[in-house]
Design a protein around this motif. Structure first.
Motif, PDB file in Angstrom:
ATOM      1  N   GLU A  92       0.832  -1.212   0.000  1.00  0.00           N
ATOM      2  CA  GLU A  92       0.000   0.000   0.000  1.00  0.00           C
ATOM      3  C   GLU A  92       0.863   1.255   0.000  1.00  0.00           C
ATOM      4  O   GLU A  92       0.600   2.212  -0.724  1.00  0.00           O
ATOM      5  N   THR A 106      -7.347   5.661 -10.883  1.00  0.00           N
ATOM      6  CA  THR A 106      -7.835   4.994  -9.669  1.00  0.00           C
ATOM      7  C   THR A 106      -8.278   3.539  -9.868  1.00  0.00           C
ATOM      8  O   THR A 106      -7.946   2.703  -9.032  1.00  0.00           O
ATOM      9  N   PRO A 107      -9.042   3.199 -10.926  1.00  0.00           N
ATOM     10  CA  PRO A 107      -9.508   1.802 -11.001  1.00  0.00           C
ATOM     11  C   PRO A 107      -8.363   0.791 -11.028  1.00  0.00           C
ATOM     12  O   PRO A 107      -8.419  -0.238 -10.342  1.00  0.00           O
ATOM     13  N   ARG A 109      -5.412   1.263  -9.840  1.00  0.00           N
ATOM     14  CA  ARG A 109      -4.781   1.322  -8.533  1.00  0.00           C
ATOM     15  C   ARG A 109      -5.532   0.440  -7.544  1.00  0.00           C
ATOM     16  O   ARG A 109      -4.937  -0.304  -6.767  1.00  0.00           O
ATOM     17  N   GLU A 110      -6.865   0.505  -7.612  1.00  0.00           N
ATOM     18  CA  GLU A 110      -7.651  -0.309  -6.683  1.00  0.00           C
ATOM     19  C   GLU A 110      -7.463  -1.796  -6.960  1.00  0.00           C
ATOM     20  O   GLU A 110      -7.351  -2.601  -6.036  1.00  0.00           O
ATOM     21  N   ALA A 113      -4.146  -2.749  -5.552  1.00  0.00           N
ATOM     22  CA  ALA A 113      -4.135  -2.729  -4.088  1.00  0.00           C
ATOM     23  C   ALA A 113      -4.847  -3.952  -3.532  1.00  0.00           C
ATOM     24  O   ALA A 113      -4.407  -4.559  -2.552  1.00  0.00           O
ATOM     25  N   ARG A 114      -5.958  -4.328  -4.186  1.00  0.00           N
ATOM     26  CA  ARG A 114      -6.679  -5.532  -3.739  1.00  0.00           C
ATOM     27  C   ARG A 114      -5.794  -6.764  -3.851  1.00  0.00           C
ATOM     28  O   ARG A 114      -5.794  -7.634  -2.993  1.00  0.00           O
TER      29      ARG A 114
END
Lengths: 172, 342
Positions: A92, A106-107, A109-110, A113-114
Motif C-alpha cells: 500500500e 484509480t480503477p 490502482r484499486e 491494491a486488492r
C-alpha cells in the motif's frame, strides 16, 4: 515586441500542456498492458517456480519498463529489507508513493491494491486466482483506457493549441 | 537480542526479546510464541515466561502476550511473505529459516483425502535457535573410529529432542570431512568425502545451495531432499565415503541406509529416542539394530546446561539386549522412573 513574445510564450505553453495531456492518454493503456505482462510473469513465478515473493517481484521489475518496474522494485526492496511488518502495508505504501509517477488512474490502482492485500497470504491455487482476477480487471480497464485514448488524445492536443490561441486573442 | 537470534520479530515483540537478561539471551534455545498467550522461552535447558520488560517469570499471568498482528507478521517473515512457496513445509509442520533455525508451526490442519494438506490459522510458533558448536564432536569421534578401515563406524546418535543431536552431527560431519579425527593413531588419515542428505535443511541451513554452517571442505549436500531418495542419489552420483542423515525412523529410510551399507558407505545418522531401550522398542530402528547395521551408538543426555554423551559399541548392546525379554507395553511408571523430570 514584448507583446508578441508574450503571445508566443502563451501559445507554446498551451501547446505543451495539450501534448502532455495527450501523452498521458496514450501512456495509460500502455502501462496497464505492462502491468498485465508483469502479473502474467508473477503467475508463472508462483505456479512453476514457487519463488518467494521478494525475489518474484524483483524479477517482475526486470521484465517491464519504468515507471511500472519502479513500483515492483520498490516493493521487492522493502520486503528484502524487512521495512514493514506485512506485504499488505509495504504494498500500500509503495503504491501510494509511486502511483503519481505513472499515467494510470484509480480503477487500476484499486485492482492492484486488492491484489496486494492477498498476495503471499494463502496457498498456490488461491494466489493464482487472485492474480488472474486482478489481470481480468486490468484488461477491462485497458479496453476503457484505449477508448479514452482514441477519443481524447487528438482532442487534448488541439485543445491545448486552440485554448492558448483563445487566451492570446482575448489578451491582445 | 542475542546475536544468533533470527530477525523474525516485529515491534513490540522484538523489543521484549531484546530486553531479555544476558544469561538467558546467550543460552537461548527456543522462543515459543502463541497468539494472545504468554510468551515463553527455553534457555540452558530451562523454561520461563517473559514479562513485557524482558524479565523472566515462572508464572504466565504477568507475561507478555503477543497479539494477532505480531503473529501475522512473524508468519509472513518465517514464510518470506510467500505461503504459496512453503506448502510442502506447512504439510510437515515446520519451516527452516535463514541461519538454520527451525520454526515449528501449530494451527488448524486442512485435510485433503484424509491426509494433512496444509495448516491454516497458524497461531503457535516454536523458534528453535540453531547453533554451531565447533569442537563438540572432538570427544565423541575417537569412540566411533574404525581403525581397520581408517574411517568411522556406522553410527546412530540417539537422544530425546532438544539435546543437541543435530549440533553434534554437524560438527561430526565437519571433522570427518576435514580429517580432524582427534585421535593420535588417526592423524594421517586425511578427510573423507561426506554426503549429507539434509531433508529438513537443518544440518547445513543452505541458502541457494551454499551451506551457512561450516560442514568441512569435502562435504556435498543434497538440500531439502527426502532421505530415502537422497541417499540413493548420493550413492549413485557423488561417491561418498560417509553419508550423514538427520532423524531416521521410517521404513524407507532403513531400506536406503541398508543399501548404503552394502555399497560400502559409512553412515552417521540421528534418531529420536530416550535411550537404547527405546531404540530397540521402535520397530524400524530395532530391525536395523538387530541386523547389526550400526557399529556404535552415541547417547546424549543433558544435565543443566551441559550436554553429556556416552558412546556404546554395538557388541555391548547386542549382548545386553538379546538376553533380556522385552515388555510389549511399558507402564507409565516405568517411564517416570527412567526419566526423572528436571
Amino acid at each position: 515586441m514584448i507583446r508578441f513574445a508574450g503571445a508566443m510564450l502563451v501559445l507554446l505553453a498551451g501547446t505543451l500542456i495539450g501534448y502532455a495531456q495527450a501523452a498521458r492518454f496514450a501512456a495509460r493503456p500502455r502501462q496497464i498492458r505492462q502491468l498485465i505482462h508483469a502479473l502474467q510473469r508473477l503467475e508463472t513465478e508462483i505456479q512453476y517456480g514457487q519463488t518467494p515473493l521478494p525475489e518474484a517481484l524483483a524479477r517482475l521489475a526486470g521484465v517491464v519498463p519504468e515507471p511500472v518496474s519502479g513500483l515492483f522494485a520498490n516493493i521487492a526492496g522493502q520486503l528484502e529489507q524487512r521495512a514493514g511488518p506485512t506485504v499488505r502495508e509495504i504494498w500500500e505504501r509503495a503504491i501510494a508513493g509511486g502511483w503519481s509517477r505513472t499515467a494510470m488512474k484509480t480503477p487500476e490502482r484499486e485492482a492492484l491494491a486488492r491484489l496486494g492485500a492477498t498476495l503471499g497470504g494463502s496457498g498456490r491455487e488461491d494466489q493464482l486466482k487472485h492474480v488472474r482476477l486482478a489481470m481480468l480487471q486490468l484488461q477491462a480497464e485497458e479496453t476503457a483506457a484505449r477508448e479514452e485514448q482514441q477519443r481524447y488524445e487528438k482532442m487534448s492536443r488541439s485543445l491545448g493549441v486552440l485554448g492558448a490561441a483563445l487566451v492570446v486573442i482575448v489578451l491582445l | 537480542m542475542a546475536p544468533n537470534v533470527p530477525d523474525l520479530f516485529v515491534h513490540p515483540l522484538r523489543g521484549v526479546l531484546e530486553r531479555l537478561p544476558e544469561h538467558a539471551a546467550m543460552t537461548l534455545e527456543e522462543i515459543r510464541v502463541r497468539e494472545n498467550r504468554p510468551l515463553e522461552i527455553g534457555y540452558a535447558g530451562r523454561y520461563a515466561f517473559v514479562r513485557p520488560d524482558g524479565s523472566l517469570a515462572a508464572d504466565g499471568r504477568s507475561a507478555y502476550a503477543p497479539g494477532r498482528e505480531e503473529c501475522r507478521a512473524l508468519l509472513e517473515r518465517v514464510t518470506r511473505h510467500s505461503l504459496y512457496a512453503v506448502e510442502e513445509e506447512l504439510k510437515r509442520g515446520y519451516i527452516t529459516v535463514e541461519g538454520g533455525h527451525r520454526v515449528g508451526l501449530a494451527g488448524r490442519a486442512v485435510l485433503e483425502r484424509g491426509t494433512v494438506a496444509r495448516l491454516k490459522d497458524i497461531t503457535g510458533f516454536n523458534v528453535r535457535i540453531a547453533r554451531a558448536r565447533g569442537g563438540c564432536a572432538a570427544a565423541v569421534l575417537p569412540g566411533i573410529l574404525d581403525f581397520r578401515e581408517r574411517t568411522v563406524r556406522h553410527t546412530l546418535i540417539v537422544s530425546p529432542p532438544q539435546q543437541g543431536k543435530t549440533t553434534l552431527l554437524r560438527d561430526l560431519i565437519r571433522c570427518i570431512s576435514a580429517g580432524e579425527w582427534s585421535h593420535a593413531a588417526a592423524a594421517g588419515w586425511g578427510g573423507r568425502k561426506v554426503g549429507v542428505v539434509d531433508e529438513r535443511s537443518e544440518i547445513g541451513a543452505c541458502e541457494a545451495g551454499i551451506p551457512s554452517f561450516d560442514l568441512g571442505p569435502r562435504t556435498d549436500i543434497l538440500d531439502a531432499c527426502p532421505k530415502a531418495e537422497g541417499i540413493m542419489m548420493m550413492i549413485r552420483s557423488m561417491s561418498p565415503e560417509v553419508i550423514a542423515v538427520d532423524e531416521i525412523g521410517r521404513q524407507e529410510d532403513a531400506d536406503a541406509l541398508a543399501e548404503a551399507l552394502h555399497a560400502g558407505v559409512r553412515v552417521v545418522a540421528t534418531a529420536h529416542a530416550a535411550d537404547l531401550e527405546d531404540v530397540f522398542s521402535r520397530p524400524v530402528l530395532a530391525g536395523m539394530a538387530e541386523r547389526g547395521m550400526f557399529g556404535a551408538y552415541v547417547l546424549l543426555s543433558r544435565s543443566g546446561g551441559k550436554v553429556e554423551h556416552r558412546v556404546i559399541a554395538a557388541e555391548q548392546t547386542s549382548r545386553e539386549f538379546k538376553s533380556r525379554p522385552k515388555p510389549a507395553i511399558r507402564s507409565p511408571d516405568a517411564f517416570a522412573a527412567e526419566r526423572p523430570v528436571p
